[in-house]
Design an enzyme around this catalytic site. Structure first.
Site, mmCIF file in Angstrom:
data_model
loop_
_atom_site.group_PDB
_atom_site.id
_atom_site.type_symbol
_atom_site.label_atom_id
_atom_site.label_comp_id
_atom_site.label_asym_id
_atom_site.label_seq_id
_atom_site.Cartn_x
_atom_site.Cartn_y
_atom_site.Cartn_z
ATOM 1 N N TRP A 49 75.677 -0.471 -108.375
ATOM 2 C CA TRP A 49 74.538 -1.275 -108.815
ATOM 3 C C TRP A 49 74.473 -2.396 -107.788
ATOM 4 C CZ3 TRP A 49 73.715 -6.377 -110.286
ATOM 5 C CH2 TRP A 49 72.500 -6.640 -110.936
ATOM 6 N N GLU B 144 63.213 -8.768 -129.135
ATOM 7 C CA GLU B 144 63.902 -7.492 -128.902
ATOM 8 C C GLU B 144 62.890 -6.375 -128.612
ATOM 9 O OE1 GLU B 144 66.702 -6.593 -128.166
ATOM 10 O OE2 GLU B 144 66.861 -4.484 -128.709
ATOM 11 N N LYS C 32 62.818 -4.279 -125.165
ATOM 12 C CA LYS C 32 62.907 -2.808 -125.120
ATOM 13 C C LYS C 32 61.747 -2.246 -124.313
ATOM 14 C CE LYS C 32 66.126 -2.240 -126.016
ATOM 15 N NZ LYS C 32 67.175 -3.001 -126.599
HETATM 16 O O1 M6R Z 1 77.391 -4.802 -123.659
HETATM 17 P P1 M6R Z 1 76.654 -6.039 -124.101
HETATM 18 O O2 M6R Z 1 76.165 -5.933 -125.499
HETATM 19 O O3 M6R Z 1 77.450 -7.290 -123.879
HETATM 20 O O4 M6R Z 1 75.396 -6.116 -123.157
HETATM 21 C C1 M6R Z 1 74.524 -7.203 -123.202
HETATM 22 C C2 M6R Z 1 73.223 -6.893 -122.498
HETATM 23 O O5 M6R Z 1 73.456 -6.606 -121.156
HETATM 24 C C3 M6R Z 1 72.487 -5.706 -123.132
HETATM 25 O O6 M6R Z 1 72.257 -5.919 -124.488
HETATM 26 C C4 M6R Z 1 71.136 -5.476 -122.417
HETATM 27 O O7 M6R Z 1 70.288 -6.537 -122.654
HETATM 28 C C5 M6R Z 1 70.528 -4.148 -122.869
HETATM 29 N N1 M6R Z 1 70.159 -3.371 -121.726
HETATM 30 C C6 M6R Z 1 69.302 -4.294 -123.673
HETATM 31 O O8 M6R Z 1 68.807 -3.085 -124.120
#
Ligand code: M6R
Length: 605
Positions: free
Chosen positions: A74, A478, A482
């Protein structure tokens, strides 16, 4: 971000490296590569794009060797192209890296002033070239230890050396790294999930640790360069849960799994016979807790926003929330009577992990709400509340979001009850209502056809707006997140009451505006804001559980969702928004499970 694998074996390793890289692709997927040692040479293969492409390259042109390292990238430094893909090799060493070397510019200048030439734009190549110099006079382990002293930033590394055909050195500072054990084979991996298809015996490196692997031995050294022993963990067997079965992609599987996610969470934490919540061993007695501080990133942060409303409704406890990337640099007044809660699906998010470490350094009590129980965040917290959602593979978080809200709701209810702020009757009523949630989620999933129609209507729009008040405000955020991450359609989430303070200027003929308006104390106000949108040409999709409401003919679409009780509406209202984002992305031919530029586990700042 970025995934690392290393295998030292007595047989060819490239096939297993490819299989592990496929499991690691959720961490990054803009390029892939591997390096093996064969006939006293480093064989390097890399490409832009997915691991599948690398696999095809290897099919035509195999990489032999029983020791190797692999990487999915990445991009941080340098565009995603073949030259910048990892591994970064010189004639003598080859390196895979996850993280960021913050002083790479200075180190590069120093190396260049000594006549050393760089091939790539990456920060990683600095490590390769520093090691290439050090190894001339030192052993592999010493050359790594000396190189590490020159690096600033956070990283996990996997390194092989041309002249040592049975050796991999790994190092961790900030970014996670695990070691796996098997007979005549040992592994290095960014996480246990990458290694799970090969072993269930795992050790985790701590910050500053270095490990040295051969096919028959593993040694660990700490920051002081002293040899240390590590605990070996046995992983649970949940391999099958990470298969997508008959579903088109992981995301649709994960959306449709949500009634089970919620059921599992309830079964784990709710005693249906005693009408009680099984949460014990609080690190601070709820009665003496002064404040709850919730910290997370992205979707997980949205679950904290919802929880803040719940805590305020049900208890008198003060609640503060922050995104981890801000919290970690704020001048926080830590208080031993506060409980600091970290919410994370992966349990590896760099900012959340750093915010947790800050709390640990300040000797306050921490709790983590995580899906991956073997993760760094779980291992570093005083109290762990697992989601029990099973592996979430789609980059866009869906079932983990519901799981996070569920655990926070259960925690809020238990704390409020223990503090006598919710009485016994309310407590039992709320538990009984919670048990109805999986069925309600199932019912709304049956409305997929209706949501598909809406998706068809909006997928060619230039932008969109999501509005809500109260708990529906974070749900609007949210929904917007999405939609933008999956379909690349611009989406703004706003508290409905804020519209007139600026965003109303964006409303024009045909702009899709998704209004989340459950029957709560805000309904009438949100509905007035909806009228303001309609008056300016906005195309409204109303999502509500107020079924008795007379529909205004100017509302283009209305999705009715089931009602159980007001505080549970965030769970139900989320589902249509996930389906909407999913269907818009499908219509736009987007890569649903791996949206561009993103990664599932964000292990860099
Ligand atoms: O693994 P985590 O829950 O800590 O990740 C946090 C965010 O990177 C994650 O929720 C991100 O925003 C998602 N891609 C949203 O769908």
């Amino acid at each position: 971000m970025c995934g690392i694998i290393g295998i030292a074996s007595n047989k060819a390793v490239s096939t297993n490296i490819i299989e592990s890289l496929k499991r690691l692709e959720y961490r990054g997927y803009d390029s892939a590569g591997l390096a093996t040692l064969h006939n006293n040479q480093i064989l390097e293969k890399k490409c832009t794009g997915r691991v599948e492409k690398l696999e095809k390259i290897l099919f035509k042109n195999p990489a032999l060797g029983s020791v190797g390292i692999g990487h999915v990238r990445w991009a941080t430094h340098g565009v995603p192209n073949e030259v910048n893909a990892h591994p970064h090799s010189s004639e003598i060493v080859s390196v895979v890296h996850n993280g960021i070397i913050e002083n790479s510019d200075q180190l590069k200048k120093d190396l260049e002033s000594n006549g050393i030439k760089f091939k790539s734009q990456t920060d990683t190549e600095v490590i390769t070239l520093l090691l290439t110099e050090e190894i001339k006079n030192e052993s592999p382990i010493k050359s790594v230890q000396k190189t590490l002293k020159k690096l600033k930033g956070s990283f996990a590394l996997g390194i092989i050396f041309k002249s040592f055909d049975n050796l991999i050195v790994g190092a961790r500072r900030g970014s996670p790294l695990a070691v796996g054990y098997a007979k005549d084979e040992n592994y290095l991996g960014s996480d246990s999930y990458a290694l799970k298809s090969m072993t269930n015996k795992i050790s985790y490196l701590d910050d500053g640790d270095v490990c040295v692997l051969t096919k028959n031995s593993v040694e660990f050294y700490n920051l002081e360069e002293k040899k240390i022993n590590k605990k070996v963990h046995t992983l649970s067997d949940d391999k099958n849960l990470a298969e997508k079965g008959d579903y088109k992609n992981f995301m649709s599987k994960e959306i449709f799994e949500q009634p089970i996610t919620v059921k599992n969470g309830i079964n784990e934490y709710v005693d249906k016979i005693k009408n009680d919540i099984n949460l014990y061993n609080f690190p601070i007695d709820p009665k003496s807790m002064e404040k709850i501080v919730l910290i997370a990133c992205g979707t997980a942060y949205h679950s904290c926003l919802v929880a803040k409303y719940w805590f305020e409704e049900m208890s008198n406890i003060e609640v503060e929330i922050d995104v981890a990337s801000e919290f970690r640099y704020r001048k926080i007044k830590f208080n031993k009577k506060n409980l600091y809660i970290f919410v994370s699906q992966s349990g590896e998010t760099a900012d959340t992990a750093a915010a947790l470490q800050l709390c640990k350094d300040n000797n306050v009590k921490t709790c983590s709400v995580v899906n991956v129980v073997e993760s760094s965040i779980a291992r570093n917290s005083d109290w762990v509340l697992p989601l029990h959602a099973g592996p979430e593979v789609g980059v866009a978080s869906t079932k983990a979001f519901l799981g996070q809200m569920l655990i926070l709701y259960i925690l809020c209810l238990k704390i409020s009850f223990n503090r006598n702020e919710v009485n016994k009757d309310e407590y039992i009523q709320k538990i009984n209502n919670l048990i109805k949630l999986p069925k309600a989620i199932d019912d709304i999933l049956k409305k997929e056809d209706q949501i598909q129609l809406v998706a068809k209507d909006i997928y060619e729009s230039k932008g969109s707006m999501f509005l809500g008040r109260g708990t529906s405000f974070p749900i609007a955020l949210e929904g917007a997140l999405k939609l933008k991450e999956l379909s690349y359609l611009h989406a703004e989430g706003y508290p409905a009451g804020e519209m007139k303070h600026g965003p109303l200027a964006l409303i024009e003929d045909g702009l899709p505006v998704i209004v989340i308006a459950p029957k709560d104390k805000y309904f009438e106000k949100t509905f007035s804001n909806t009228q303001e949108v309609i008056a300016r040409g906005g195309k409204v999709l109303l999502i509500t559980d107020k079924h008795e409401m007379v529909i205004n003919e100017n509302i283009r679409f209305k999705i009715d969702v089931p009602f159980i009780e007001e505080s549970l509406s965030p769970f139900i209202l989320t589902i249509p928004l996930q389906l909407l984002a999913y269907h818009v992305a499908l219509l736009k031919n987007c890569d649903i499970d791996k949206p561009r530029n993103l990664a599932k586990s964000v292990t860099v700042e």
